[in-house]
Motif scaffolding. Sequence first.
Motif, PDB file in Angstrom:
ATOM      1  N   GLU A  60       0.848  -1.182   0.000  1.00 10.30           N
ATOM      2  CA  GLU A  60       0.000   0.000   0.000  1.00 10.30           C
ATOM      3  C   GLU A  60       0.887   1.237   0.000  1.00 10.30           C
ATOM      4  O   GLU A  60       2.056   1.180   0.387  1.00 10.30           O
ATOM      5  N   GLY A  61       0.341   2.331  -0.479  1.00 10.82           N
ATOM      6  CA  GLY A  61       1.124   3.552  -0.558  1.00 10.82           C
ATOM      7  C   GLY A  61       0.261   4.719  -0.977  1.00 10.82           C
ATOM      8  O   GLY A  61      -0.974   4.639  -0.964  1.00 10.82           O
ATOM      9  N   THR A  62       0.921   5.799  -1.365  1.00 10.20           N
ATOM     10  CA  THR A  62       0.216   7.003  -1.790  1.00 10.20           C
ATOM     11  C   THR A  62       0.845   7.522  -3.078  1.00 10.20           C
ATOM     12  O   THR A  62       2.064   7.670  -3.166  1.00 10.20           O
ATOM     13  N   ALA A  63       0.018   7.769  -4.071  1.00 10.41           N
ATOM     14  CA  ALA A  63       0.457   8.352  -5.334  1.00 10.41           C
ATOM     15  C   ALA A  63      -0.047   9.782  -5.419  1.00 10.41           C
ATOM     16  O   ALA A  63      -0.713  10.279  -4.495  1.00 10.41           O
ATOM     17  N   SER A  64       0.232  10.464  -6.506  1.00 11.78           N
ATOM     18  CA  SER A  64      -0.217  11.849  -6.663  1.00 11.78           C
ATOM     19  C   SER A  64      -1.737  11.963  -6.643  1.00 11.78           C
ATOM     20  O   SER A  64      -2.296  12.977  -6.224  1.00 11.78           O
ATOM     21  N   SER A  65      -2.407  10.896  -7.079  1.00 14.71           N
ATOM     22  CA  SER A  65      -3.871  10.903  -7.100  1.00 14.71           C
ATOM     23  C   SER A  65      -4.492  10.478  -5.784  1.00 14.71           C
ATOM     24  O   SER A  65      -5.706  10.576  -5.610  1.00 14.71           O
ATOM     25  N   GLY A  66      -3.659   9.969  -4.850  1.00  7.10           N
ATOM     26  CA  GLY A  66      -4.181   9.540  -3.569  1.00  7.10           C
ATOM     27  C   GLY A  66      -3.677   8.170  -3.167  1.00  7.10           C
ATOM     28  O   GLY A  66      -2.789   7.601  -3.819  1.00  7.10           O
ATOM     29  N   PRO A  67      -4.234   7.576  -2.119  1.00  2.01           N
ATOM     30  CA  PRO A  67      -3.757   6.273  -1.628  1.00  2.01           C
ATOM     31  C   PRO A  67      -4.123   5.134  -2.571  1.00  2.01           C
ATOM     32  O   PRO A  67      -5.060   5.231  -3.364  1.00  2.01           O
ATOM     33  N   TRP A  68      -3.351   4.045  -2.457  1.00  3.62           N
ATOM     34  CA  TRP A  68      -3.631   2.833  -3.218  1.00  3.62           C
ATOM     35  C   TRP A  68      -3.301   1.617  -2.367  1.00  3.62           C
ATOM     36  O   TRP A  68      -2.484   1.693  -1.455  1.00  3.62           O
ATOM     37  N   VAL A  69      -3.929   0.502  -2.677  1.00  5.70           N
ATOM     38  CA  VAL A  69      -3.709  -0.759  -1.970  1.00  5.70           C
ATOM     39  C   VAL A  69      -3.665  -1.880  -3.003  1.00  5.70           C
ATOM     40  O   VAL A  69      -4.570  -1.989  -3.843  1.00  5.70           O
ATOM     41  N   ARG A  70      -2.609  -2.700  -2.950  1.00  7.46           N
ATOM     42  CA  ARG A  70      -2.504  -3.838  -3.857  1.00  7.46           C
ATOM     43  C   ARG A  70      -2.894  -5.101  -3.113  1.00  7.46           C
ATOM     44  O   ARG A  70      -2.355  -5.390  -2.035  1.00  7.46           O
ATOM     45  N   LEU A  71      -3.807  -5.883  -3.695  1.00  7.04           N
ATOM     46  CA  LEU A  71      -4.365  -7.061  -3.045  1.00  7.04           C
ATOM     47  C   LEU A  71      -4.203  -8.302  -3.916  1.00  7.04           C
ATOM     48  O   LEU A  71      -4.098  -8.209  -5.138  1.00  7.04           O
ATOM     49  N   SER A  72      -4.210  -9.452  -3.258  1.00 14.61           N
ATOM     50  CA  SER A  72      -4.311 -10.733  -3.937  1.00 14.61           C
ATOM     51  C   SER A  72      -5.568 -11.416  -3.430  1.00 14.61           C
ATOM     52  O   SER A  72      -5.744 -11.577  -2.216  1.00 14.61           O
ATOM     53  N   ASP A  73      -6.485 -11.772  -4.324  1.00 14.49           N
ATOM     54  CA  ASP A  73      -7.721 -12.392  -3.869  1.00 14.49           C
ATOM     55  C   ASP A  73      -7.459 -13.830  -3.416  1.00 14.49           C
ATOM     56  O   ASP A  73      -6.339 -14.341  -3.562  1.00 14.49           O
ATOM     57  N   PRO A  74      -8.426 -14.530  -2.835  1.00 15.78           N
ATOM     58  CA  PRO A  74      -8.173 -15.876  -2.302  1.00 15.78           C
ATOM     59  C   PRO A  74      -7.697 -16.875  -3.357  1.00 15.78           C
ATOM     60  O   PRO A  74      -7.088 -17.897  -3.016  1.00 15.78           O
ATOM     61  N   ASP A  75      -7.943 -16.589  -4.633  1.00 17.48           N
ATOM     62  CA  ASP A  75      -7.514 -17.473  -5.717  1.00 17.48           C
ATOM     63  C   ASP A  75      -6.163 -17.081  -6.303  1.00 17.48           C
ATOM     64  O   ASP A  75      -5.658 -17.735  -7.209  1.00 17.48           O
ATOM     65  N   GLY A  76      -5.576 -15.986  -5.780  1.00 19.10           N
ATOM     66  CA  GLY A  76      -4.249 -15.574  -6.235  1.00 19.10           C
ATOM     67  C   GLY A  76      -4.234 -14.483  -7.279  1.00 19.10           C
ATOM     68  O   GLY A  76      -3.147 -14.056  -7.709  1.00 19.10           O
ATOM     69  N   ALA A  77      -5.381 -13.987  -7.727  1.00 17.13           N
ATOM     70  CA  ALA A  77      -5.417 -12.903  -8.708  1.00 17.13           C
ATOM     71  C   ALA A  77      -5.105 -11.582  -8.011  1.00 17.13           C
ATOM     72  O   ALA A  77      -5.717 -11.242  -7.004  1.00 17.13           O
ATOM     73  N   THR A  78      -4.144 -10.828  -8.550  1.00 16.65           N
ATOM     74  CA  THR A  78      -3.767  -9.564  -7.947  1.00 16.65           C
ATOM     75  C   THR A  78      -4.460  -8.401  -8.657  1.00 16.65           C
ATOM     76  O   THR A  78      -4.740  -8.450  -9.851  1.00 16.65           O
ATOM     77  N   PHE A  79      -4.715  -7.349  -7.885  1.00 14.06           N
ATOM     78  CA  PHE A  79      -5.310  -6.129  -8.432  1.00 14.06           C
ATOM     79  C   PHE A  79      -5.027  -5.008  -7.441  1.00 14.06           C
ATOM     80  O   PHE A  79      -4.621  -5.247  -6.292  1.00 14.06           O
ATOM     81  N   THR A  80      -5.205  -3.799  -7.885  1.00 17.46           N
ATOM     82  CA  THR A  80      -4.965  -2.637  -7.038  1.00 17.46           C
ATOM     83  C   THR A  80      -6.219  -1.774  -6.933  1.00 17.46           C
ATOM     84  O   THR A  80      -6.937  -1.586  -7.925  1.00 17.46           O
ATOM     85  N   LEU A  81      -6.481  -1.294  -5.728  1.00 16.93           N
ATOM     86  CA  LEU A  81      -7.529  -0.308  -5.513  1.00 16.93           C
ATOM     87  C   LEU A  81      -6.873   1.054  -5.470  1.00 16.93           C
ATOM     88  O   LEU A  81      -5.952   1.285  -4.677  1.00 16.93           O
ATOM     89  N   SER A  82      -7.297   1.965  -6.342  1.00 17.01           N
ATOM     90  CA  SER A  82      -6.718   3.291  -6.422  1.00 17.01           C
ATOM     91  C   SER A  82      -7.784   4.337  -6.144  1.00 17.01           C
ATOM     92  O   SER A  82      -8.960   4.149  -6.482  1.00 17.01           O
TER      93      SER A  82
END
Length: 275
Positions: free
Chosen positions: A250-272
Amino acid sequence: MTPSPNSAHPVAPDVPPPVAESSAAMCGAPCWVSLMARDLGAALDFYGAVMGWTFRPGSLGEEFRVALADGVPVAGIGALAPSLQVAVAWTPYFAVEDADITAARIRERGATVAVGPVALQKGRGALAADRDGAVFGIWQGPLVTNWEAWRDRAPAWTRLHTRDAFDAAIFYGEVLDWASRRPGCCEVRYEHEEVLLSHCGHIVARLASGAVEAAPDPGLRPYWHTHFAVKDPRSHIEKARAHGATVLAEGTASSGPWVRLSDPDGATFTLSADG
């Protein structure tokens, strides 16, 4: 009733069901993202709980669902054939005028077409991997939703993590007609150490250098990574953990915070942050 994904079925990309707008109008732009899950019911439960999505049937059969965020189509989720031993991942699809011509261009440039092009409802789709192994899809035909509204609202966008962003931009530009000056084509520019893909002034994808082709960590290898725009990414962390996700960063970009996740099946995605 949640459909069972346990029966064998043809492996095909989860692509938009037909509506009025066609892929030819925004040639080369990302037009959809999809997830092929090993347990469709579990995937629907997870993304419904964590993202607040609702789902409606897709036109590709009982093994497919269209995810809605506040009534706006965001993504597709389908059941992966049990016999297929591949990593579960979110995959972007790019709009093309002719899937067969695009598939030929992909092969001519040393990349791989893994599935298709195949006819699905009123369109044609294919799954491919670029020369560095990043997986993406192409779609020819009607789209799931009004694309300009989807683009402007930015419920989902994608970034390529690759070995060399400039080399990748040349490959995708030749394959997808980027910067060709054709009506509806995308433009490419360099900004803040990334290659930016834009359509009518809207950024629709980013390409960043730094991935290592032979890295043991799949997250460091070349891949397309999906970002979902939400109001407060960090507010989703505890709910995601409670439903079996792993917080990768997780971190903060110019547009705001973000969180990178891996779902229970292993697929990764980011919430921005949606700004």
